[in-house]
Each structure stands twice: as structure tokens, then as C-alpha cells.
Design a protein around this motif. Structure first.
Motif, PDB file in Angstrom:
ATOM      1  N   SER A 195     -26.704 -15.427 -80.868  1.00  0.00           N
ATOM      2  CA  SER A 195     -25.756 -15.788 -79.816  1.00  0.00           C
ATOM      3  C   SER A 195     -25.983 -17.242 -79.426  1.00  0.00           C
ATOM      4  CB  SER A 195     -25.911 -14.869 -78.607  1.00  0.00           C
ATOM      5  OG  SER A 195     -27.198 -14.993 -78.064  1.00  0.00           O
ATOM      6  N   SER A 213     -31.335 -11.793 -81.608  1.00  0.00           N
ATOM      7  CA  SER A 213     -31.692 -10.400 -81.390  1.00  0.00           C
ATOM      8  C   SER A 213     -31.902  -9.759 -82.757  1.00  0.00           C
ATOM      9  CB  SER A 213     -30.563  -9.685 -80.634  1.00  0.00           C
ATOM     10  OG  SER A 213     -30.833  -8.308 -80.536  1.00  0.00           O
ATOM     11  N   THR A 224     -28.783 -10.872 -84.905  1.00  0.00           N
ATOM     12  CA  THR A 224     -27.550 -11.274 -84.239  1.00  0.00           C
ATOM     13  C   THR A 224     -27.845 -12.535 -83.442  1.00  0.00           C
ATOM     14  OG1 THR A 224     -26.861  -8.971 -84.086  1.00  0.00           O
ATOM     15  CG2 THR A 224     -25.718 -10.558 -82.676  1.00  0.00           C
ATOM     16  N   PRO A 248     -20.041 -15.854 -82.962  1.00  0.00           N
ATOM     17  CA  PRO A 248     -21.218 -14.995 -83.134  1.00  0.00           C
ATOM     18  C   PRO A 248     -21.531 -14.818 -84.619  1.00  0.00           C
ATOM     19  CG  PRO A 248     -19.603 -13.978 -81.664  1.00  0.00           C
ATOM     20  CD  PRO A 248     -18.967 -15.190 -82.245  1.00  0.00           C
ATOM     21  N   THR A 253     -35.870  -3.154 -80.650  1.00  0.00           N
ATOM     22  CA  THR A 253     -35.135  -4.405 -80.783  1.00  0.00           C
ATOM     23  C   THR A 253     -35.915  -5.518 -80.090  1.00  0.00           C
ATOM     24  OG1 THR A 253     -33.021  -3.261 -80.851  1.00  0.00           O
ATOM     25  CG2 THR A 253     -32.967  -5.585 -80.201  1.00  0.00           C
ATOM     26  N   THR A 272     -24.031 -12.629 -87.526  1.00  0.00           N
ATOM     27  CA  THR A 272     -24.951 -11.548 -87.850  1.00  0.00           C
ATOM     28  C   THR A 272     -25.363 -11.702 -89.303  1.00  0.00           C
ATOM     29  OG1 THR A 272     -23.866 -10.086 -86.269  1.00  0.00           O
ATOM     30  CG2 THR A 272     -25.225  -9.044 -87.927  1.00  0.00           C
ATOM     31  N   CYS A 273     -26.667 -11.557 -89.574  1.00  0.00           N
ATOM     32  CA  CYS A 273     -27.159 -11.628 -90.941  1.00  0.00           C
ATOM     33  C   CYS A 273     -28.308 -10.646 -91.104  1.00  0.00           C
ATOM     34  CB  CYS A 273     -27.578 -13.051 -91.306  1.00  0.00           C
ATOM     35  SG  CYS A 273     -28.893 -13.754 -90.278  1.00  0.00           S
ATOM     36  N   SER A 274     -28.645 -10.350 -92.350  1.00  0.00           N
ATOM     37  CA  SER A 274     -29.736  -9.439 -92.657  1.00  0.00           C
ATOM     38  C   SER A 274     -30.969 -10.257 -93.026  1.00  0.00           C
ATOM     39  CB  SER A 274     -29.320  -8.522 -93.810  1.00  0.00           C
ATOM     40  OG  SER A 274     -30.347  -7.609 -94.112  1.00  0.00           O
ATOM     41  N   GLU A 328     -31.187  -6.428 -88.825  1.00  0.00           N
ATOM     42  CA  GLU A 328     -29.960  -7.155 -88.486  1.00  0.00           C
ATOM     43  C   GLU A 328     -30.277  -8.179 -87.401  1.00  0.00           C
ATOM     44  OE1 GLU A 328     -26.369  -5.655 -86.009  1.00  0.00           O
ATOM     45  OE2 GLU A 328     -25.886  -5.265 -88.116  1.00  0.00           O
TER      46      GLU A 328
END
Length: 150
Positions: A41, A66, A39, A46, A74, A48-50, A37
């Protein structure tokens, strides 16, 4: 002829780099293993993608990515802004056509910059297995002295 049209457009619109390169760019993110995942910023909203994935960002945005996956550490990758040769050429075109206004437009929009690294490529490290806890030693009770009078 194309160069003349571009310069004329720079003079009318304001910034040569803004016209020739645009104010946004596509940033790719990949990881090993994939399916993590990501993320992002620093964008207006915001995201989020895979992984693997890509997103569009303004060139003047301060971005960090991230990347997390269960069982792995992480990683956070801050992106820096750099002026590549194409951006420098577009910015320099303002001297010929856009003048100070064009330079101001390009500086405000970040049109002369690119984010680095692009693509963002991360190799995730597995969590280190915690050492198994040792069983606590059982203490023997201290011998007691015989009571007086017995």
C-alpha cells in the motif's frame, strides 16, 4: 570530467539527487516460507505479488507491506524513509550547482531518500492451534420434592 557533466546537468534540470539517484527505487520482498502474498500500500495503484518479489516505488511514497499466507500470522511492515550518504551527497550538490530550486526538486521528489528496510525480509509465524474445546458437563436434573398428597 563526469562530475562536471553531472553538476552542469544538475544546474539545468534542478536537483542533483534527482539526476544522480532518480526518483524511484526497487524494493525487494521475501518471506520464509516463500509463496506468501505481499500486498503493498502507498503506491499509485495497489500491488500484490507472491514472495520473493520486487516492485518499483517512488522515493517519496509512504509505503507499508502486508505479508500473508494461509496457516500463518499476517505481518505488516511499514517502510520508513532515510537519507543515506549517497542521497545526502546528491542533495548537498545543490549548494554548488542547483541552488534552492534543486533543493526544492529533491525535497519534493524524495530523491535524496531510500526506504528502509530494503529488502523486506519476514519470517512468518504459524497460527497457534486453538485448544480443543472441552465437552460441556451435563448437569443432572435437581431432585424434585415429592408432591404433597401423594
Amino acid at each position: 570530467m563526469r562530475v562536471l557533466w553531472c553538476l552542469a546537468l544538475c544546474a539545468i534540470v534542478g536537483g542533483c539527487a534527482s539526476v544522480t539517484r532518480g526518483t524511484t527505487e526497487t524494493i525487494s520482498v521475501s518471506s520464509t516460507p516463500s509463496g506468501a502474498e505481499a500486498t503493498v500500500s502507498g503506491l499509485e495503484a495497489p500491488l500484490t505479488c507472491s514472495t520473493p518479489c520486487a516492485f518499483v516505488a517512488k522515493r517519496n511514497a509512504d509505503i507499508s507491506v502486508s505479508i500473508a499466507k494461509d496457516g500463518y500470522e499476517t505481518q505488516i511492515v511499514p517502510l520508513t524513509k532515510d537519507i543515506p550518504a549517497a542521497g545526502a551527497a546528491g542533495f548537498a550538490g545543490n549548494i554548488l550547482a542547483g541552488g534552492l530550486i534543486g533543493m526544492g526538486v529533491d525535497a519534493a521528489t524524495g530523491a535524496a531518500t531510500d526506504h528502509k528496510p530494503n529488502p523486506v525480509i519476514v519470517t512468518l509465524q504459524p497460527h497457534r492451534a486453538a485448544a480443543p474445546a472441552r465437552p460441556a458437563r451435563q448437569r443432572r436434573p435437581a431432585p424434585t420434592a415429592p408432591e404433597a398428597g401423594t
